[in-house]
Design an enzyme around this catalytic site. Structure first.
Site, short mmCIF file in Angstrom:
data_model
loop_
_atom_site.label_atom_id
_atom_site.label_comp_id
_atom_site.label_asym_id
_atom_site.label_seq_id
_atom_site.Cartn_x
_atom_site.Cartn_y
_atom_site.Cartn_z
N GLU A 1 9.59 -10.35 -8.16
CA GLU A 1 8.42 -10.62 -7.42
C GLU A 1 9.11 -9.66 -6.53
O GLU A 1 8.70 -9.41 -5.21
CB GLU A 1 9.85 -11.50 -6.28
CG GLU A 1 8.50 -12.71 -7.45
CD GLU A 1 9.43 -14.42 -6.60
OE1 GLU A 1 9.06 -15.13 -7.15
OE2 GLU A 1 10.22 -14.06 -5.16
N CYS B 1 6.22 -5.24 27.45
CA CYS B 1 6.72 -5.28 28.40
C CYS B 1 8.59 -5.66 27.78
O CYS B 1 8.58 -7.17 27.95
CB CYS B 1 6.16 -6.30 29.67
SG CYS B 1 5.26 -5.54 30.77
N1 LLP Z 1 10.09 -13.04 -2.83
C1 LLP Z 1 10.75 -13.78 -1.95
C2 LLP Z 1 11.02 -15.49 -2.59
C3 LLP Z 1 10.64 -13.74 -1.23
O1 LLP Z 1 11.23 -14.05 0.25
C4 LLP Z 1 10.68 -12.13 -1.16
C5 LLP Z 1 10.43 -12.13 0.46
C6 LLP Z 1 10.11 -11.46 -2.16
C7 LLP Z 1 9.96 -11.62 -2.75
C8 LLP Z 1 9.66 -9.66 -1.83
O2 LLP Z 1 10.28 -9.01 -0.78
P1 LLP Z 1 10.64 -6.75 -1.28
O3 LLP Z 1 10.83 -7.24 -2.10
O4 LLP Z 1 9.09 -7.44 0.19
O5 LLP Z 1 11.83 -6.72 0.02
N2 LLP Z 1 9.71 -8.86 6.72
C9 LLP Z 1 11.18 -8.54 6.22
C10 LLP Z 1 10.80 -8.71 4.87
C11 LLP Z 1 11.26 -10.33 4.71
C12 LLP Z 1 11.60 -10.94 3.30
C13 LLP Z 1 10.77 -11.80 3.42
N3 LLP Z 1 10.80 -11.94 1.61
C14 LLP Z 1 10.99 -6.56 6.47
O6 LLP Z 1 10.11 -6.06 7.00
O7 LLP Z 1 12.00 -5.72 6.06
#
Ligand code: LLP
Length: 442
Positions: free
Chosen positions: A296, A370
């Protein structure tokens, strides 16, 4: 790299080494210095700032590269990284499915044309409204899958008449990721603890179509240590999956989903992720599980496909060092939250036409909110800023617009494609009060 980017940011120097790779058809990374400065200046002129600029071709390239590393995997884009319709379309065209964190994301994926049997809802402590929506849509689209992380989610699905596809999310007890706040693998909040997995799998088999086992270590997995942690994580998930398949009376599992987390280099000095090595480690650590591999990716597909353009509106001296300046800009933590929330580094490049001729000054790029945390960087060497300069914040495509808010009554920014097509209109001020019930309404 264009002339203007020369000497912009100390860690951009290393980006020069990538100039050759940039000429290649599908380089493993696109640095902030690789974007066409004149084009970005034009777009800012036409559409104003702050502005997200998204290169949909780059999304497609990232999908192609990902597919090459995982040729046989079932790839489901974690839409939470960027749910814009044009991005969803690009990922769907690449043949990937969608991993959704809410009923809202499921709806948007279905509306964007992802077939129901390629859409997963990862139900983390699912609100009743989400389960209601999901079960309703499943009646029309029985191929939908829900991934549950708690036994009582199964009860709540059954109460709603659901007997469709269920995957069980496990908590393997090991996590990884770029920041403590995004390491999920060992966090009690996520998944079924290992010692409860047998019971939950048995319950899933009894009343639903049990299809797989899922786990997600965390987000932004990048370095060598992370690769070792990834191996350990996948191997534990493999053991759990083998056990779960063993209960199957020969039915086995359709898939083992090892989640996302594939990192990207936010610092220009960082090498791109060796995706082939990650893929090899994944297959190796999973061993001989008789099931498809599902993954994913979120960030990997979209991070370097967008930049944020912001204009300098204030320049003032800062700190003891006479050269040190604060450059106040029109984007902030409400536009791009990652620096404030995770101390995340984003490369910043000045698009001033004469940037290469200016002396570097230690610069704090600060937004208009702010909060003292509303800074994109502190004391970073950048070409001495002047009022009216345009800055580009790189690697803004993942969790950028998605995490934008309207705090301080600041409407969300606009987004355009690199071709100049409007993707999301700038939020009008009037929308901030649209839902409010005022004395006149009562
Ligand atoms: N699968 C599941 C179950 C997840 O919870 C997530 C991300 C992904 C896949 C994808 O992860 P990626 O490949 O994008 O790393 N806002 C944070 C990241 C939070 C990710 C939450 N879950 C940031 O900006 O670094």
């Amino acid at each position: 790299m264009t002339d203007e980017s020369a000497g912009v940011d100390a860690d951009q120097e290393a980006g020069a080494a990538d100039a050759e790779a940039v000429a290649a058809p599908n380089p493993p990374v696109r640095r902030v210095g690789d974007w066409d400065a004149a084009r970005l200046r034009d777009l800012a002129e036409q559409h104003g700032t702050p502005l997200y600029v998204t290169d949909l071709d780059r999304v497609a390239e990232n999908c192609t590269r990902f597919r090459a590393a995982f040729p046989d995997a079932d790839v489901r884009y974690a839409v939470k990284a960027h749910t814009g319709r044009a991005v969803l379309d690009a990922v769907r065209d690449a043949g990937f499915g969608a991993e959704c964190a809410s009923a809202g994301e499921v709806r948007r994926a279905l509306d964007a044309g992802f077939p129901g049997d390629r859409v997963d809802y990862t139900a983390v402590n699912p609100p009743a409204r989400d389960l209601d929506g999901f079960v309703d849509w499943w009646r029309d689209d029985p191929g939908l899958t829900v991934t549950v992380g708690a036994a009582d989610t199964l009860d709540r699905l059954a109460e709603r008449g659901y007997d469709g596809r269920v995957c069980v999310r496990v908590n393997p007890g090991v996590g990884a990721g770029h920041h403590e706040k995004v390491r999920t693998g060992a966090a009690a909040k996520f998944g079924v603890p290992v010692d409860r997995v047998d019971d939950v799998v048995a319950a899933a088999r009894a009343d639903f179509e049990f299809v797989g086992v899922h786990a997600h270590a965390g987000s932004g997995i990048h370095g060598a240590d992370d690769l070792a942690a990834h191996r350990e994580f996948v191997s534990r998930v493999g053991d759990i999956a083998r056990d779960a398949a063993g209960d199957a009376d020969g039915d086995g599992l359709e898939y083992v989903n090892v989640g996302g987390g594939f990192g990207v280099p936010y610092r220009d000095a960082d090498a791109p992720l060796d995706l082939a090595a990650v893929a090899a480690a994944t297959r190796d650590a999973l061993g001989d599980v008789d099931a498809d591999l599902a993954v994913e990716p979120g960030r990997y597909l979209v991070a370097d496909a967008a930049v944020l353009l912001t204009a300098v509106n204030t320049v003032k001296p800062a700190g003891a060092d006479a050269d040190e300046v604060v450059a106040g800009v029109d984007a902030g933590m409400t536009t791009l939250l990652r620096p404030a929330m995770y101390d995340a580094h984003h490369p910043i490049r000045s698009l001033a036409a004469d940037a290469a001729d200016r002396d570097a000054a230690p610069t704090t790029v600060a937004g208009p909110i702010c909060e003292s945390g509303d800074v994109f960087c502190e004391g970073r060497p950048l070409p001495a800023a002047e009022r009216g300069d345009l800055l580009t914040v790189g690697n803004a495509g993942a969790y950028g617009y998605e995490m934008a808010s309207t705090y301080n009554s600041r409407p969300r920014p606009a987004e355009v494609s690199l071709d100049g097509e409007p993707l999301r209109r700038r939020e009008p001020l009037a929308d901030l009060t649209r839902l409010e019930v005022t004395p006149e309404d009562r």
